[in-house]
Design an enzyme around this catalytic site. Structure first.
Site, PDB file in Angstrom:
ATOM      1  N   GLU A 177      27.613 -29.020 -50.595  1.00 11.89           N
ATOM      2  CA  GLU A 177      26.189 -29.032 -51.034  1.00 11.89           C
ATOM      3  C   GLU A 177      25.170 -29.270 -49.522  1.00 11.89           C
ATOM      4  O   GLU A 177      24.388 -30.210 -49.540  1.00 11.89           O
ATOM      5  CB  GLU A 177      25.814 -30.127 -51.926  1.00 11.89           C
ATOM      6  CG  GLU A 177      26.633 -29.967 -53.091  1.00 11.89           C
ATOM      7  CD  GLU A 177      26.170 -30.788 -54.254  1.00 11.89           C
ATOM      8  OE1 GLU A 177      25.699 -32.006 -53.942  1.00 11.89           O
ATOM      9  OE2 GLU A 177      26.458 -30.487 -55.520  1.00 11.89           O
ATOM     10  N   GLU A 371      31.820 -26.838 -58.848  1.00 12.49           N
ATOM     11  CA  GLU A 371      31.311 -28.088 -59.743  1.00 12.49           C
ATOM     12  C   GLU A 371      30.426 -27.850 -60.930  1.00 12.49           C
ATOM     13  O   GLU A 371      29.468 -27.039 -60.665  1.00 12.49           O
ATOM     14  CB  GLU A 371      30.715 -29.166 -58.872  1.00 12.49           C
ATOM     15  CG  GLU A 371      31.373 -29.920 -57.683  1.00 12.49           C
ATOM     16  CD  GLU A 371      30.552 -31.000 -56.939  1.00 12.49           C
ATOM     17  OE1 GLU A 371      29.817 -31.467 -57.559  1.00 12.49           O
ATOM     18  OE2 GLU A 371      31.019 -30.803 -55.810  1.00 12.49           O
TER      19      GLU A 371
END
Ligand code: BG6
Length: 473
Positions: A177, A371
């Site tokens: 991320e 995810e």
């Protein structure tokens, strides 16, 4: 039309060392930034305490203790039928301070065992090099990622592990991320920088340093082993316009570019997109980009694109009375058409189909959802069962959305739902916000015997994998 997943689709699950591994002061490991990050809750933010305080609680120290349960946990992953397991290496287990020449052999040996055990079951590792976990020393001594020196330290670490695990690991992700550095939430956990001394300029410069470090690691990874596949990892914070007003469309366009697309564009295309200059200038940000950085970015483009997807939010002109979403990373306005989780995150499976199409239209390279999942409170019944139909509903709807995207023509290669085994929440530091299909007896006050228990979703996901996503009942 038949909705199906391609043969060889990579079903699995995802975890990260910082929230799962524990063993924080064992095996020669040095402290990481998570080791000074206290527990919190929705209403009580986590605190950064340097040095750690004797009376504070640090949930990541033990987490759910993969360090001592790896054999048992991998056997459970195999029982579910995992083809792939996304995990991260703890940088400070390999380089306790982060800037050493020589690695910690005991740390390297720990992951050898893990990769060998996965191979025993035919589970392929997908390894994130940096998942929200810098060695703490790089913060206290160097000030975190706004310091360009971290590029070299990271690349040395990446080289060390890619050489050591050559042949055992072929799929790598560089930074988890990375685009969280576009918002204040990422300052500490993604950038290892202290919020009180970090400006917006610092955050974007830190992201630039990580993009360069990623590109160098990708180039190196290809040289070390031509079979290596290296990817990026973006938090896709799906944004919708608040209304059909033209200005809301333009706000949506800017937010999507700035917070979702910009980092991925650099990873995939090897250069900053044309829109970046104006958007960053409007924020008063001027990046220090050297000619060598430009070469590195160009030569280190990724082989595949991965992302996390949890929810969506609306952006645009806020009207009086508009509630905010519970996911504070990007903020945004609640969408009245969508339900929310117990933590106020909006449940939006169709948004995942939209994002998959949006990304594949743009990049035309393989995608993976690495995810996705529902953070919820689970109850263990007196007979030991854990009934989690809410989690099954969430996962089912998102898998259906992925199947639709595959039917739309998207090259989707795998799915690794987050926290396939319960672990510590990143944003709140809580245990009760559980994502797993495997329950771990560990609680917010630190109590629990760490025993593992199969939830209903465990058996459900086992069936999903066995039928390659055909049986979602
Ligand atoms: C992603 C992170 O943003 O979301 C994970 O990569 C994190 O580290 C996950 O755990 C879920 O967020 P949270 O705050 O519910 O743990």
């Amino acid at each position: 039309m038949n909705r199906s997943f391609p043969d060889g689709f990579l079903w699995g699950g995802a975890t990260a060392a910082n929230q799962y591994e524990g063993g924080w002061n064992e095996g020669g490991r040095g402290p990481s930034i998570d080791d000074v990050f206290t527990g919190g809750s929705v209403n009580t933010p986590r605190r950064i305490t340097i040095p750690a305080q004797p009376d504070a609680f640090y949930p990541n120290h033990e987490a759910t203790d993969f360090y001592h349960h790896w054999k048992e946990d991998i056997a459970l992953f195999a029982e579910m039928g995992f083809k792939v397991y996304r995990m991260s290496i703890s940088w400070s287990r390999i380089f306790p301070r982060g800037d050493e020449e020589q690695p910690n052999e005991e740390g390297l040996a720990f992951y050898d065992q893990v990769f060998d055990e996965l191979a025993k079951y035919g589970i392929e590792p997908l390894v994130t090099l940096s998942h929200y976990e810098n060695p703490l020393y790089l913060t206290t001594q160097y000030g975190g990622w706004k310091n360009r020196k971290l590029v070299d330290f990271f690349v040395h670490y990446a080289k060390t592990v890619m050489e050591r695990y050559k042949g055992k690991v072929r799929r790598w992700l560089t930074f988890n991320e990375i685009n969280m550095l576009s918002v204040p939430f990422g300052t500490f956990i993604a950038g290892g920088m202290l919020p009180e001394t970090t400006t917006e300029q610092d955050r974007w410069q830190a992201m630039h340093h990580q993009l360069v470090a990623s590109a160098q690691a990708v180039r190196l990874g290809h040289r070390i082993d031509p079979d290596n596949q290296l990817g990026c990892m973006i938090a896709y914070m799906c944004v919708y316009p608040r209304t059909c007003a033209p200005e809301d469309q333009l706000t949506q366009l800017s937010m999507d570019r700035l917070h979702n697309l910009l980092a991925g564009d650099v990873h995939v295309r090897g250069a900053y997109p044309s829109y970046a200059r104006r958007l960053l200038a409007e924020k008063g940000v001027t990046l220090d980009i050297t000619p060598q950085d430009e070469v590195d970015l160009r030569e280190g483009t990724v082989d595949f694109y991965t992302f996390s997807y949890y929810d969506s939010r609306c952006v645009g002109t806020k009207q009086e009375g508009d509630p905010s979403t519970g996911n504070g990373a990007l903020g945004g306005i609640r969408n009245p058409y969508l339900p929310v989780t117990e933590w106020g995150w909006q449940i939006d499976p169709q948004g995942l189909r939209w994002v998959l199409n949006h990304l594949y239209d743009r990049y035309q390279i393989p995608l993976m959802v690495v995810e996705n999942g529902l953070g919820a409170m689970d109850q263990r019944e007196p007979d030991g069962a854990i009934h989690d139909p809410y989690r099954i509903d969430y996962l089912r709807a998102h898998i259906q959305a992925m199947a639709e995207a595959v039917a739309d023509g998207v090259d989707l290669q795998g799915y690794t739902p987050w926290g396939c085994i319960d672990l510590v929440s990143a944003s709140t530091g809580e245990m009760r916000k559980r994502y797993g299909m495997i329950y771990v007896d560990k609680h917010d006050d630190g109590s629990g015997d760490l025993s593992r228990h199969r939830k209903d979703s465990f058996y459900w996901y086992q069936k999903v994998i066995a039928t390659n996503g055909q049986d979602l009942t």
